[in-house]
Design a protein around this motif. Structure first.
Motif, mmCIF file in Angstrom:
data_model
loop_
_atom_site.group_PDB
_atom_site.id
_atom_site.type_symbol
_atom_site.label_atom_id
_atom_site.label_comp_id
_atom_site.label_asym_id
_atom_site.label_seq_id
_atom_site.Cartn_x
_atom_site.Cartn_y
_atom_site.Cartn_z
ATOM 1 N N LEU A 56 -55.451 -126.646 75.394
ATOM 2 C CA LEU A 56 -56.567 -126.267 76.254
ATOM 3 C C LEU A 56 -56.113 -126.159 77.712
ATOM 4 C CD1 LEU A 56 -59.452 -128.408 74.706
ATOM 5 C CD2 LEU A 56 -59.095 -125.927 74.488
ATOM 6 N N LYS A 57 -55.248 -127.057 78.133
ATOM 7 C CA LYS A 57 -54.729 -127.020 79.503
ATOM 8 C C LYS A 57 -53.975 -125.718 79.745
ATOM 9 C CE LYS A 57 -51.407 -129.222 82.542
ATOM 10 N NZ LYS A 57 -50.334 -130.201 82.627
ATOM 11 N N GLN A 61 -54.797 -122.579 82.205
ATOM 12 C CA GLN A 61 -53.784 -122.150 83.158
ATOM 13 C C GLN A 61 -53.497 -120.661 82.996
ATOM 14 O OE1 GLN A 61 -49.847 -123.829 82.597
ATOM 15 N NE2 GLN A 61 -49.508 -123.875 84.802
ATOM 16 N N HIS A 62 -53.421 -120.204 81.765
ATOM 17 C CA HIS A 62 -53.180 -118.787 81.486
ATOM 18 C C HIS A 62 -54.322 -117.932 82.039
ATOM 19 C CE1 HIS A 62 -52.190 -115.103 79.399
ATOM 20 N NE2 HIS A 62 -53.407 -115.095 78.919
ATOM 21 N N GLU A 63 -55.557 -118.371 81.818
ATOM 22 C CA GLU A 63 -56.708 -117.626 82.319
ATOM 23 C C GLU A 63 -56.703 -117.574 83.846
ATOM 24 O OE1 GLU A 63 -59.928 -119.710 80.480
ATOM 25 O OE2 GLU A 63 -59.605 -118.742 78.546
ATOM 26 N N TYR A 64 -56.374 -118.700 84.478
ATOM 27 C CA TYR A 64 -56.312 -118.756 85.932
ATOM 28 C C TYR A 64 -55.242 -117.801 86.463
ATOM 29 C CZ TYR A 64 -55.170 -120.372 90.597
ATOM 30 O OH TYR A 64 -54.901 -120.416 91.933
ATOM 31 N N LEU A 65 -54.058 -117.864 85.877
ATOM 32 C CA LEU A 65 -52.971 -117.010 86.338
ATOM 33 C C LEU A 65 -53.276 -115.540 86.097
ATOM 34 C CD1 LEU A 65 -49.892 -119.135 85.201
ATOM 35 C CD2 LEU A 65 -50.755 -118.803 87.530
ATOM 36 N N SER A 66 -53.950 -115.230 84.994
ATOM 37 C CA SER A 66 -54.340 -113.850 84.724
ATOM 38 C C SER A 66 -55.312 -113.342 85.784
ATOM 39 C CB SER A 66 -54.979 -113.729 83.339
ATOM 40 O OG SER A 66 -54.026 -113.996 82.348
#
Length: 101
Positions: A56-57, A61-66
């Motif tokens: 989940l972390k 993080q992936h969504e934020y960076l995207s």
């Protein structure tokens, strides 16, 4: 754990749908057993929950960076910013000054 269910990391009942095995040191297993006992759960549940927490972390993080970088593909080291390499210029100069006797 609802987010883990929504992402498919858990089945409807919160149990595993596929199993795996890992090798850990005796000391690591003792520490996990103690932590699992604090939550009154089994070792396997504690390890599963820790893995899901990490997933989940990384998902967040992936969504934020995207969002932060979008679909940007240019970086400092791409050919679009380095149109001529110093090696190519040096090679061209060497060939242009050669004289044949």
């Amino acid at each position: 754990m609802q987010e883990a269910l929504d992402l498919g990391f858990l089945d409807v009942h919160g149990k595993k749908t596929d199993s795996t095995s890992v090798r850990m040191t005796h000391e690591a297993l003792q520490a996990i057993d103690a932590l699992a006992a604090m939550d009154d759960i089994k070792r396997s549940e504690w390890i599963r929950d820790a893995a899901i927490e990490k997933l989940l972390k990384f998902k967040k993080q992936h969504e934020y960076l995207s969002r932060a970088f979008g679909s940007a593909t240019n970086t400092v080291n791409t050919s679009s910013t380095n149109k001529e390499s110093p090696v190519a210029r040096t090679t061209e100069l060497e060939h242009s000054h050669n004289t044949y006797e």
